[in-house]
Design a protein around this motif. Sequence first.
Motif, PDB file in Angstrom:
ATOM      1  N   ILE A   1      -1.196   5.086  -5.850  1.00 43.68           N
ATOM      2  CA  ILE A   1      -2.009   4.015  -4.865  1.00 43.68           C
ATOM      3  C   ILE A   1      -2.617   4.323  -3.637  1.00 43.68           C
ATOM      4  O   ILE A   1      -0.900   4.718  -2.247  1.00 43.68           O
ATOM      5  N   PRO A   2      -3.417   3.896  -3.218  1.00 40.94           N
ATOM      6  CA  PRO A   2      -3.406   4.903  -1.526  1.00 40.94           C
ATOM      7  C   PRO A   2      -3.455   3.817  -0.621  1.00 40.94           C
ATOM      8  O   PRO A   2      -2.794   2.595  -0.683  1.00 40.94           O
ATOM      9  N   SER A   3      -2.872   4.027   0.978  1.00 40.46           N
ATOM     10  CA  SER A   3      -2.194   3.537   1.234  1.00 40.46           C
ATOM     11  C   SER A   3      -3.014   2.677   2.036  1.00 40.46           C
ATOM     12  O   SER A   3      -2.595   1.277   2.425  1.00 40.46           O
ATOM     13  N   THR A   4      -4.433   2.353   1.950  1.00 42.81           N
ATOM     14  CA  THR A   4      -5.174   1.227   2.519  1.00 42.81           C
ATOM     15  C   THR A   4      -4.849  -0.368   1.010  1.00 42.81           C
ATOM     16  O   THR A   4      -4.831  -1.374   1.587  1.00 42.81           O
ATOM     17  N   LYS A   5      -4.229  -0.118  -0.522  1.00 40.96           N
ATOM     18  CA  LYS A   5      -3.955  -1.019  -0.472  1.00 40.96           C
ATOM     19  C   LYS A   5      -2.427  -1.605  -0.619  1.00 40.96           C
ATOM     20  O   LYS A   5      -2.161  -2.632  -1.182  1.00 40.96           O
ATOM     21  N   PHE A   6      -1.718  -1.174   0.865  1.00 41.01           N
ATOM     22  CA  PHE A   6      -0.443  -1.539   0.727  1.00 41.01           C
ATOM     23  C   PHE A   6      -0.413  -1.463   2.072  1.00 41.01           C
ATOM     24  O   PHE A   6      -1.033  -0.113   2.700  1.00 41.01           O
ATOM     25  N   ALA A   7       0.780  -1.715   2.421  1.00 42.45           N
ATOM     26  CA  ALA A   7       1.721  -1.615   4.073  1.00 42.45           C
ATOM     27  C   ALA A   7       3.162  -2.170   3.452  1.00 42.45           C
ATOM     28  O   ALA A   7       3.206  -3.256   3.362  1.00 42.45           O
ATOM     29  N   ILE A   8       4.197  -1.129   3.502  1.00 37.38           N
ATOM     30  CA  ILE A   8       5.714  -1.609   3.368  1.00 37.38           C
ATOM     31  C   ILE A   8       6.419  -0.910   5.055  1.00 37.38           C
ATOM     32  O   ILE A   8       6.621   0.019   5.432  1.00 37.38           O
TER      33      ILE A   8
ATOM     34  N   MET B   1       4.058   5.445  -3.217  1.00 37.33           N
ATOM     35  CA  MET B   1       3.359   4.449  -4.373  1.00 37.33           C
ATOM     36  C   MET B   1       1.699   5.687  -4.039  1.00 37.33           C
ATOM     37  O   MET B   1       1.274   5.484  -5.072  1.00 37.33           O
ATOM     38  N   ASN B   2       1.499   6.618  -3.375  1.00 35.38           N
ATOM     39  CA  ASN B   2       0.504   7.250  -3.240  1.00 35.38           C
ATOM     40  C   ASN B   2       1.312   7.941  -4.044  1.00 35.38           C
ATOM     41  O   ASN B   2      -0.265   8.327  -5.300  1.00 35.38           O
TER      42      ASN B   2
ATOM     43  N   ILE C   1      -0.304  -6.574   1.159  1.00 38.32           N
ATOM     44  CA  ILE C   1      -0.228  -5.504  -0.155  1.00 38.32           C
ATOM     45  C   ILE C   1      -1.225  -6.512  -1.113  1.00 38.32           C
ATOM     46  O   ILE C   1      -1.363  -8.005  -1.281  1.00 38.32           O
ATOM     47  N   THR C   2      -1.921  -5.475  -2.199  1.00 41.11           N
ATOM     48  CA  THR C   2      -3.423  -6.741  -2.382  1.00 41.11           C
ATOM     49  C   THR C   2      -2.403  -7.085  -3.879  1.00 41.11           C
ATOM     50  O   THR C   2      -1.483  -6.833  -4.326  1.00 41.11           O
ATOM     51  N   GLY C   3      -3.200  -7.893  -4.917  1.00 44.06           N
ATOM     52  CA  GLY C   3      -2.646  -8.096  -5.765  1.00 44.06           C
ATOM     53  C   GLY C   3      -2.841  -7.170  -6.950  1.00 44.06           C
ATOM     54  O   GLY C   3      -2.342  -7.381  -7.744  1.00 44.06           O
TER      55      GLY C   3
ATOM     56  N   THR D   1      -8.044  -7.798  -1.734  1.00 45.15           N
ATOM     57  CA  THR D   1      -7.469  -8.820   0.050  1.00 45.15           C
ATOM     58  C   THR D   1      -5.970  -8.608  -0.190  1.00 45.15           C
ATOM     59  O   THR D   1      -5.491  -7.896  -1.297  1.00 45.15           O
ATOM     60  N   LEU D   2      -5.371  -7.780   1.169  1.00 48.18           N
ATOM     61  CA  LEU D   2      -4.389  -7.860   1.683  1.00 48.18           C
ATOM     62  C   LEU D   2      -3.583  -9.162   1.700  1.00 48.18           C
ATOM     63  O   LEU D   2      -4.255  -9.893   2.338  1.00 48.18           O
ATOM     64  N   PHE D   3      -2.379  -9.574   1.074  1.00 47.39           N
ATOM     65  CA  PHE D   3      -1.966 -10.882   1.143  1.00 47.39           C
ATOM     66  C   PHE D   3      -0.455  -9.742   1.789  1.00 47.39           C
ATOM     67  O   PHE D   3       0.569  -9.249   1.673  1.00 47.39           O
TER      68      PHE D   3
END
Length: 400
Positions: free
Chosen positions: A306-313, A300-301, A325-327, A55-57
């Motif tokens: 790591i796909p962009s669905t798993k984080f946002a900078i 990151m990609n 970002i996910t855990g 889950t993104l936090f």
Amino acid sequence: MRKIISLAFIGFCCISIYADNKENIKQEIRKLIHNGSLVLNDERSNTLISINSETLFVPASIIKIITSYIAIDILGINYKFRTEFYKDKDQNLAIKGWGDPFFISEEIDSIANRLKNLGIKYINKIYLDNSVFAPLVSIPGVSKTLNPYDALNSALVVNFNTINIKKDKQGKIYPGEAETPLTPLSISKGCAIQPGSTQRINLSYSKDECLQYVGELVTAIFKKHGIVIKNNTYIFAPVTKKWNLIHVHKNSKSITTVLEGLLKYSNNFIANQILLTISAERKGTPATIENGREIFTHYMNTKLNIPSTKFAISEASGISRSNKITGNTMMIIMEKFRKYADLLSCSNDIYSKSGTLTGVYNYAGYIKTPSGLYPYVLMLNQEQNYRDKILSLLADYCRL
């Protein structure tokens, strides 16, 4: 035979109690996480605890660990931040900044010595060039305040774009640090602070003031070294072909020392100076937040898969709530960052980097055990701040 059976029974009971204790700790932790994530790995990268790990936090300042790792890999462990010095036929000096986040009084003192040894004894005017970074309207999440952590990012800044001022009870103004002389601008800023106080304020209300302070501080320190500066009017302009490069100052601090300061003091200004410097070095000038963001995302990609669905900078310090970002994604970074664990603050054999915004209470780091470091990522995006209690429980879990 009875002794063997008894020892086996005792051993089984110990294992059972050990397992029960670990399970009890996990249950205690789960009760404290209402909206958040926890990932714990062992020294061999096996996952021991995983709660809401996909889950993104909002990461807040633990994103600085990502910034640090990418900086080391892209810029290189031997990278030194630089500032260039030029001279023209009219005895003018031009200073071109390349984003050095530690362009501070002590470094300027060293530069004065170097230029004097190069035969620079007289300067007509000082030109200041901050064109390596594009003009920034703002960093996402940064407010326009006088707080030091809201300082303006720029390619040419001194002392983190802040002035440290002390005023005694009689109202007399002094420099807040011995190595930094007073300048006209610092005196004017000192008039606004309360008598009997020391305050570090930033210069974010005016981009021109930021450059003005660079010129004033360089002038004051150069004069201490006997370098004559005829004109105290500073010209803000990019370096052109008429200028001759006479000195490239490389900061005395290694990149790991810079990152240690970033991580231990959670300096937002340094984090985004690094992002913009990477943009300048990789995509050319003028550097932009957008280009820096693109470089981080591409890294990151492609480098970490790591796909962009798993984080946002959104930016590099964690001050923006648009960072997500996910855990599990954060744990990939923690595994990579193991050999740099000493750059984090350490207490009671727990390495940690905190991340805090209103309703965001995070930790990431390593728990030292006899068998090695156990990386952990804890993100609480909830009203209740249980991170210290959870971290204490995690340490108990790891050491059982």
